[in-house]
Design an enzyme around this catalytic site. Structure first.
Site, PDB file in Angstrom:
ATOM      1  N   GLY A   1       0.822  -1.139  -0.203  1.00  0.00           N
ATOM      2  CA  GLY A   1      -0.497  -0.438   0.136  1.00  0.00           C
ATOM      3  C   GLY A   1       0.676   0.894   0.295  1.00  0.00           C
TER       4      GLY A   1
ATOM      5  N   ASP B   1       2.043  -2.185  -4.510  1.00  0.00           N
ATOM      6  CA  ASP B   1       1.075  -1.064  -4.311  1.00  0.00           C
ATOM      7  C   ASP B   1       0.120  -1.950  -5.840  1.00  0.00           C
ATOM      8  OD1 ASP B   1      -1.472   0.412  -4.645  1.00  0.00           O
ATOM      9  OD2 ASP B   1      -0.785   1.330  -3.321  1.00  0.00           O
TER      10      ASP B   1
ATOM     11  N   ARG C   1      -0.785  -0.214  -8.833  1.00  0.00           N
ATOM     12  CA  ARG C   1       0.038  -0.068  -9.754  1.00  0.00           C
ATOM     13  C   ARG C   1       0.761   0.770  -8.888  1.00  0.00           C
ATOM     14  NH1 ARG C   1      -3.672  -2.212 -10.947  1.00  0.00           N
ATOM     15  NH2 ARG C   1      -5.947  -1.761 -11.917  1.00  0.00           N
TER      16      ARG C   1
ATOM     17  N   TYR D   1     -15.555  -0.781   8.412  1.00  0.00           N
ATOM     18  CA  TYR D   1     -13.909  -0.755   8.325  1.00  0.00           C
ATOM     19  C   TYR D   1     -14.275  -0.865   9.944  1.00  0.00           C
ATOM     20  CZ  TYR D   1      -9.785   2.331   9.210  1.00  0.00           C
ATOM     21  OH  TYR D   1      -8.715   2.731   9.405  1.00  0.00           O
TER      22      TYR D   1
ATOM     23  N   LYS E   1     -10.848  -3.907  11.534  1.00  0.00           N
ATOM     24  CA  LYS E   1      -9.861  -3.363  12.241  1.00  0.00           C
ATOM     25  C   LYS E   1     -10.274  -4.222  14.212  1.00  0.00           C
ATOM     26  CE  LYS E   1      -7.543  -0.317   9.173  1.00  0.00           C
ATOM     27  NZ  LYS E   1      -6.744  -0.834   8.578  1.00  0.00           N
TER      28      LYS E   1
HETATM   29  P1  NAD Z   1      -5.013   5.094   1.950  1.00  0.00           P
HETATM   30  O1  NAD Z   1      -6.160   4.867   1.064  1.00  0.00           O
HETATM   31  O2  NAD Z   1      -4.521   6.339   1.588  1.00  0.00           O
HETATM   32  O3  NAD Z   1      -3.718   3.851   1.057  1.00  0.00           O
HETATM   33  C1  NAD Z   1      -4.079   2.470   1.079  1.00  0.00           C
HETATM   34  C2  NAD Z   1      -3.346   2.028   0.073  1.00  0.00           C
HETATM   35  O4  NAD Z   1      -3.621   0.801  -0.472  1.00  0.00           O
HETATM   36  C3  NAD Z   1      -3.645   2.596  -1.948  1.00  0.00           C
HETATM   37  O5  NAD Z   1      -2.208   3.400  -2.912  1.00  0.00           O
HETATM   38  C4  NAD Z   1      -4.012   1.746  -2.316  1.00  0.00           C
HETATM   39  O6  NAD Z   1      -3.506   1.755  -3.713  1.00  0.00           O
HETATM   40  C5  NAD Z   1      -3.560   0.086  -1.529  1.00  0.00           C
HETATM   41  N1  NAD Z   1      -4.436  -0.775  -2.125  1.00  0.00           N
HETATM   42  C6  NAD Z   1      -5.755  -1.037  -1.816  1.00  0.00           C
HETATM   43  N2  NAD Z   1      -5.982  -2.132  -2.156  1.00  0.00           N
HETATM   44  C7  NAD Z   1      -4.936  -2.895  -2.221  1.00  0.00           C
HETATM   45  C8  NAD Z   1      -4.303  -4.177  -2.569  1.00  0.00           C
HETATM   46  N3  NAD Z   1      -5.482  -5.325  -2.710  1.00  0.00           N
HETATM   47  N4  NAD Z   1      -3.087  -4.217  -2.778  1.00  0.00           N
HETATM   48  C9  NAD Z   1      -1.986  -3.992  -2.464  1.00  0.00           C
HETATM   49  N5  NAD Z   1      -2.175  -2.394  -2.301  1.00  0.00           N
HETATM   50  C10 NAD Z   1      -3.844  -2.329  -2.378  1.00  0.00           C
HETATM   51  O7  NAD Z   1      -4.524   4.842   2.406  1.00  0.00           O
HETATM   52  P2  NAD Z   1      -4.022   4.953   4.734  1.00  0.00           P
HETATM   53  O8  NAD Z   1      -4.456   6.835   5.194  1.00  0.00           O
HETATM   54  O9  NAD Z   1      -2.348   5.112   4.048  1.00  0.00           O
HETATM   55  O10 NAD Z   1      -4.096   3.621   5.435  1.00  0.00           O
HETATM   56  C11 NAD Z   1      -3.522   3.067   5.587  1.00  0.00           C
HETATM   57  C12 NAD Z   1      -3.512   1.989   7.100  1.00  0.00           C
HETATM   58  O11 NAD Z   1      -3.842   3.217   8.165  1.00  0.00           O
HETATM   59  C13 NAD Z   1      -4.900   1.709   6.470  1.00  0.00           C
HETATM   60  O12 NAD Z   1      -4.408   0.493   7.330  1.00  0.00           O
HETATM   61  C14 NAD Z   1      -5.628   2.144   7.066  1.00  0.00           C
HETATM   62  O13 NAD Z   1      -6.616   1.921   7.987  1.00  0.00           O
HETATM   63  C15 NAD Z   1      -5.178   3.583   8.408  1.00  0.00           C
HETATM   64  N6  NAD Z   1      -5.206   3.757   8.811  1.00  0.00           N
HETATM   65  C16 NAD Z   1      -5.541   5.339   8.589  1.00  0.00           C
HETATM   66  C17 NAD Z   1      -5.439   6.439   8.840  1.00  0.00           C
HETATM   67  C18 NAD Z   1      -5.632   8.165   8.309  1.00  0.00           C
HETATM   68  O14 NAD Z   1      -5.918   8.668   8.844  1.00  0.00           O
HETATM   69  N7  NAD Z   1      -4.903   8.306   6.882  1.00  0.00           N
HETATM   70  C19 NAD Z   1      -6.169   6.322  10.180  1.00  0.00           C
HETATM   71  C20 NAD Z   1      -6.160   5.233  11.144  1.00  0.00           C
HETATM   72  C21 NAD Z   1      -5.584   4.138  10.769  1.00  0.00           C
HETATM   73  C1  AKB Z   2     -10.860   7.600   8.388  1.00  0.00           C
HETATM   74  O1  AKB Z   2     -11.317   8.243   8.270  1.00  0.00           O
HETATM   75  O2  AKB Z   2     -11.713   6.456   8.053  1.00  0.00           O
HETATM   76  C2  AKB Z   2      -9.480   6.930   9.095  1.00  0.00           C
HETATM   77  C3  AKB Z   2      -9.403   6.627  10.211  1.00  0.00           C
HETATM   78  C4  AKB Z   2      -9.632   7.561  11.448  1.00  0.00           C
HETATM   79  O3  AKB Z   2      -9.211   5.191  10.391  1.00  0.00           O
HETATM   80  N1  AKB Z   2      -8.924   8.546   8.543  1.00  0.00           N
END
Ligand code: NAD
Ligand code: AKB
Length: 320
Positions: free
Chosen positions: A11, A37, A39, A143, A147
């Site tokens: 990812g 990822d 792509r 979601y 989690k």
């Molecule tokens: P994001 O959606 O920006 O990135 C996810 C990436 O995963 C994307 O680039 C997507 O192309 C890739 N992806 C999707 N399906 C896939 C697959 N089958 N195989 C490989 N790659 C794939 O998410 P993020 O914000 O970077 O979050 C990353 C992690 O952190 C997640 O587990 C999310 O739940 C967790 N998280 C994020 C936040 C936040 O605020 N960003 C908060 C809490 C938890």
């Molecule tokens: C979302 O809004 O889904 C994320 C998170 C708090 O897990 N940023």
């Protein structure tokens, strides 16, 4: 197994992956870091890149073997808002992706895993403020449900198979280097881009919807911090509460206005406001602080200042 750390970030094109993969490259050498990822990223990355879905366990196995991967950071997921529109796909990706990686560790193909959870594990039966590590978790989004199940799976693999998996419950993350995809807290990134472009911002959360949030620099610090800590320091193998900032859209609007006086925000809450309504407003992260020394660096004014400075430079450089 090799003594050299070889890292796979799954990812790596996402909001966190874009920043984390480069930070790991700076720390461990870009030749020791593989991003993957669905792509190829638009710009050629400094790290090695492999196109692969985390749901394709055979191809994943080949990549792990090809680079002698020791540590996996699994970031691929459907986030809260996107998940509500794709319930089956969200469950499939968020759970089966994790199962694949946990099984590689169980079979001794990799040594260590980082997998993030979220404040979305909490729900309407959780207290709103200073939420304890062991507070009730009755999430209302698929979601959050995935989690919470993922946290239990991590704990199970640790206890049953001695898999070294580490996790934190990120709050909403805000940075300037990457864009978010499908979350409820994405407004807090979008708002900065509108402000820098002198555009009015239409916010999809209500103005007083206070949530736990964190600057990306601190989230990266925590991620690398928990992965660097000696195994015996990691006493919680579900996922650690993590906290730094708590603010509402109105509060960040006011803080941005200290830098960009004419900035205008209007509010038109949509379904994401309902998701956010069930989440806590502040989190108690004493366990992370006591067990592995977590401490954030940025308060709200420092974060806003840093983002505006960096975004202005970036927009000037890219002539946007
Ligand atoms: P994001 O959606 O920006 O990135 C996810 C990436 O995963 C994307 O680039 C997507 O192309 C890739 N992806 C999707 N399906 C896939 C697959 N089958 N195989 C490989 N790659 C794939 O998410 P993020 O914000 O970077 O979050 C990353 C992690 O952190 C997640 O587990 C999310 O739940 C967790 N998280 C994020 C936040 C936040 O605020 N960003 C908060 C809490 C938890
Ligand atoms: C979302 O809004 O889904 C994320 C998170 C708090 O897990 N940023």
């Amino acid at each position: 197994m090799s003594s050299q750390k070889k890292i796979l970030v799954i990812g790596s094109n996402g909001q966190i992956g874009t920043v984390l993969t480069n930070k790991l490259g700076e720390k461990y050498g870009y030749e020791n870091v593989v991003g993957s990822d669905l792509r190829c990223p638009e710009n050629q990355p400094k790290f090695i890149f492999e196109e692969c879905s985390v749901l394709d366990k055979d191809q994943l196995g080949l990549i792990i073997k090809k680079y002698n991967i020791t540590d996996v950071y699994l970031l691929a997921a459907y986030l809260s808002a996107k998940g509500e529109k794709n319930v089956n796909k969200a469950w499939d990706l968020n759970i089966n992706g994790l199962r694949h990686i946990l099984n590689f560790a169980k079979d001794k193909k990799i040594e260590k895993i980082f997998w993030p959870s979220s404040i979305a594990v909490f729900g309407p039966t959780t207290p709103k403020n200073n939420v304890d590590q062991y507070a009730r978790t009755e999430p209302t989004t698929i979601y959050g449900v995935s989690k919470l199940a993922g946290e239990s799976l991590c704990n199970y693999y640790y206890n049953k198979f001695a898999v070294d998996v580490r996790s934190i419950r990120y709050p909403g993350l805000i940075g300037w280097e990457s864009m978010p995809g499908g979350g409820t807290t994405d407004y807090a990134v979008d708002i900065f881009h509108a402000a820098i472009k002198n555009e009015e911002y239409l916010c999809f959360l209500s103005e007083d919807r206070k949530l736990p949030m964190m600057y990306m620099n601190d989230a990266i610090k925590a991620t690398i911090g928990i992965m660097d800590a000696p195994s015996e320091f990691i006493k919680i193998r579900t996922s650690y509460n993590l906290s730094s900032l708590n603010f509402s859209p109105k509060q960040i609007e006011e803080e941005i206005k200290k830098h960009i006086r004419n900035f205008k925000v209007s509010y038109n809450p949509d379904f994401r406001d309902q998701l956010a309504k069930d989440w806590p407003q502040s989190i108690n992260d004493n366990h992370a602080r006591n067990d592995w020394g977590w401490e954030p660096n940025f308060n709200l004014p420092q974060m806003v200042n840093d983002i505006i400075l960096n975004l202005k430079n970036r927009y000037k450089k890219e002539k946007i």
